[in-house]
Design an enzyme around this catalytic site. Structure first.
Site, PDB file in Angstrom:
ATOM      1  N   GLU A  89     -19.775  -7.985  -2.667  1.00 15.16           N
ATOM      2  CA  GLU A  89     -18.957  -8.974  -3.365  1.00 15.16           C
ATOM      3  C   GLU A  89     -18.348  -9.997  -2.427  1.00 15.16           C
ATOM      4  O   GLU A  89     -17.981  -9.679  -1.306  1.00 15.16           O
ATOM      5  CB  GLU A  89     -17.791  -8.260  -4.064  1.00 15.16           C
ATOM      6  CG  GLU A  89     -18.237  -7.394  -5.189  1.00 15.16           C
ATOM      7  CD  GLU A  89     -17.103  -6.533  -5.717  1.00 15.16           C
ATOM      8  OE1 GLU A  89     -15.949  -6.995  -5.728  1.00 15.16           O
ATOM      9  OE2 GLU A  89     -17.384  -5.395  -6.120  1.00 15.16           O
ATOM     10  N   CYS A 102     -13.132 -14.458   0.490  1.00 14.88           N
ATOM     11  CA  CYS A 102     -12.894 -13.090   0.911  1.00 14.88           C
ATOM     12  C   CYS A 102     -14.266 -12.428   0.967  1.00 14.88           C
ATOM     13  O   CYS A 102     -14.952 -12.326  -0.043  1.00 14.88           O
ATOM     14  CB  CYS A 102     -11.999 -12.409  -0.116  1.00 14.88           C
ATOM     15  SG  CYS A 102     -11.765 -10.655   0.208  1.00 14.88           S
ATOM     16  N   CYS A 109     -17.761   1.874   1.939  1.00  8.20           N
ATOM     17  CA  CYS A 109     -16.768   2.084   2.994  1.00  8.20           C
ATOM     18  C   CYS A 109     -16.557   3.580   3.156  1.00  8.20           C
ATOM     19  O   CYS A 109     -16.667   4.335   2.195  1.00  8.20           O
ATOM     20  CB  CYS A 109     -15.448   1.413   2.591  1.00  8.20           C
ATOM     21  SG  CYS A 109     -14.157   1.502   3.852  1.00  8.20           S
ATOM     22  N   CYS A 113      -9.561   5.419   1.268  1.00 10.70           N
ATOM     23  CA  CYS A 113      -8.205   5.147   0.748  1.00 10.70           C
ATOM     24  C   CYS A 113      -8.147   5.483  -0.752  1.00 10.70           C
ATOM     25  O   CYS A 113      -9.058   5.139  -1.515  1.00 10.70           O
ATOM     26  CB  CYS A 113      -7.817   3.690   0.966  1.00 10.70           C
ATOM     27  SG  CYS A 113      -7.782   3.220   2.714  1.00 10.70           S
ATOM     28  N   CYS A 116      -8.491   2.573  -3.542  1.00 11.86           N
ATOM     29  CA  CYS A 116      -9.474   1.506  -3.350  1.00 11.86           C
ATOM     30  C   CYS A 116     -10.813   1.817  -4.014  1.00 11.86           C
ATOM     31  O   CYS A 116     -11.368   2.899  -3.845  1.00 11.86           O
ATOM     32  CB  CYS A 116      -9.668   1.266  -1.860  1.00 11.86           C
ATOM     33  SG  CYS A 116     -10.843  -0.048  -1.502  1.00 11.86           S
ATOM     34  N   SER A 188      -8.801  -7.894   8.246  1.00 10.44           N
ATOM     35  CA  SER A 188      -7.931  -6.836   7.762  1.00 10.44           C
ATOM     36  C   SER A 188      -8.485  -5.465   8.140  1.00 10.44           C
ATOM     37  O   SER A 188      -9.662  -5.187   7.951  1.00 10.44           O
ATOM     38  CB  SER A 188      -7.815  -6.958   6.238  1.00 10.44           C
ATOM     39  OG  SER A 188      -7.039  -5.915   5.715  1.00 10.44           O
ATOM     40  N   SER A 211      -3.384  -2.932   7.108  1.00 14.34           N
ATOM     41  CA  SER A 211      -3.066  -2.325   5.814  1.00 14.34           C
ATOM     42  C   SER A 211      -2.152  -1.139   6.063  1.00 14.34           C
ATOM     43  O   SER A 211      -2.624  -0.050   6.372  1.00 14.34           O
ATOM     44  CB  SER A 211      -4.355  -1.873   5.125  1.00 14.34           C
ATOM     45  OG  SER A 211      -5.189  -2.983   4.913  1.00 14.34           O
ATOM     46  N   CYS A 330     -11.124  -5.895  -4.694  1.00 17.97           N
ATOM     47  CA  CYS A 330     -12.340  -5.532  -3.975  1.00 17.97           C
ATOM     48  C   CYS A 330     -13.027  -4.284  -4.512  1.00 17.97           C
ATOM     49  O   CYS A 330     -12.409  -3.299  -4.844  1.00 17.97           O
ATOM     50  CB  CYS A 330     -12.071  -5.390  -2.492  1.00 17.97           C
ATOM     51  SG  CYS A 330     -10.775  -4.233  -2.089  1.00 17.97           S
TER      52      CYS A 330
END
Ligand code: SAH
Length: 342
Positions: A89, A102, A109, A113, A116, A188, A211, A330
């Site tokens: 994305e 972005c 990932c 987290c 997320c 980030s 973060s 995201c």
């Protein structure tokens, strides 16, 4: 390596091997960084060279498999299909100072987290430098809107893909390429301490966003597994070293989660721990993810939190929610797409 992931110098060396004059490398580099989809378009190159390149270095341009545009604020979201069929994305946001994208740094990932959407399916693979560049380039071409700012805050952990991210930065910053200033780029991270130290040594002019999302290990351990490896005190120490090395103020992201990290005592604890570290806080009301029980803080809780930080001398802004009508946070669009195609 793909031609588009090479620096101009590397391309020059390659063209030398191909017994081509140096200016050809610059021509090809310029075409690629303008978003050429084929060598046929490169009309200032001899036909036989185009044929050789086509054979050895075929060009792939990402395909927009989904496009969404917010009716509220003009935010656009793209789901790009990569050469191997994976999707990532990119979000285009319109601000008074310019258009910002972005971008994603990985397919999926592995940081885990709790709040997320990007991490739910784990890490599939890291993105190549040109796959990050293409997100900027083709979002600009498709939208017709010139991009001046980039945030590496999409899917993935950029510091878990450091080498490719550094190369991407060099490419997108090159004056023969998109020529986007590092001062207009934010990166980030969830807080990979050794990588923050490595990045500090590069002394880049970009903005490092961390973060944080919690004032202490007790809370951070429950929402961010990475904290077990690099606890809050170690992370903040790395941020201090980063500031000393680069003289760049750290930007902290803080997702406000109802009843978890949004109390006045949490804001006060942050102030105590951040003493002496120039910082800016970005308070982000949590985007609700279907699979998660975590809920956003109330407006009142966010405002109270912001006031305590500000009164304590730490600037804090509440991030405007953009694209609320288009799954713009995201990982949500890719997740939906993957589910529908299973
Ligand atoms: N891996 C990097 C960058 C990607 S996420 C990082 O962790 O910083 C970009 C930001 O969005 C991070 O601050 C992340 O914690 C935050 N984020 C992820 N999911 C969110 C959600 N549901 N609501 C609000 N912020 C979220």
């Amino acid at each position: 390596m793909k031609l588009k992931s090479m620096t101009l110098e590397e391309m020059g060396a390659l063209f030398k091997e191909l017994r081509q004059p140096a200016f050809r490398a610059k021509q090809v580099y310029t075409w690629l960084h303008k978003g050429a989809r084929s060598y046929e378009e490169m009309t200032n190159l001899p036909k036989d060279l185009r044929a050789v390149l086509e054979e050895k270095y075929p060009i792939y341009a990402p395909v927009a498999v989904r496009r969404q545009e917010s009716k509220l604020d003009g935010t656009r979201k793209y789901l790009w299909q990569l050469e191997d069929g994976n999707c990532v994305e990119t979000v285009l946001m319109r601000y008074h100072y310019g258009n910002s994208v972005c971008i994603s740094s990985e397919v999926g990932c592995r940081m885990g987290c709790a709040f997320c959407a990007s991490t739910l399916g784990g890490l599939v693979r890291k993105l190549q430098p040109h796959e990050m560049l293409d997100q900027v380039l083709f979002t600009q071409l498709d939208s017709g809107l010139p991009i001046s700012h980039i945030v590496l805050m999409g899917i993935g952990e950029p510091l878990d893909n450091m080498e490719n991210v550094l190369r991407f930065l060099e490419l997108v910053n090159s004056k023969e390429g998109m020529n986007i200033s590092l001062r207009h780029i934010s990166l980030s991270t969830c807080g990979l301490v050794p990588k923050i130290d490595e990045l500090a040594q590069k002394k880049l002019q970009l903005t490092l966003s961390v973060s944080l999302h919690a004032p202490n290990d007790e809370i951070r351990n429950t929402i961010m597994p990475v904290n077990r490896a690099y606890p809050v005190e170690e992370l903040l120490a790395a941020c201090r070293r980063y500031y000393q090395a680069t003289n760049r103020r750290i930007s902290f992201e803080y997702a406000m989660i109802n009843g978890v990290n949004d109390g006045p005592e949490h804001a006060k604890e942050l102030l105590r721990r951040l003493k002496g570290l120039p910082a800016h806080f970005n308070l982000i009301p949590l985007n609700h993810v279907e699979e998660s029980p975590l809920k956003p803080s109330t407006k009142a809780a966010v405002a109270r939190f912001q006031k305590i930080l500000e009164d304590g001398g730490v600037t804090a802004t509440v991030r405007r929610t953009l694209g609320g009508d288009i799954d713009a946070s995201c990982g949500q669009l890719r997740r939906k797409h993957t589910k529908e195609n299973q």
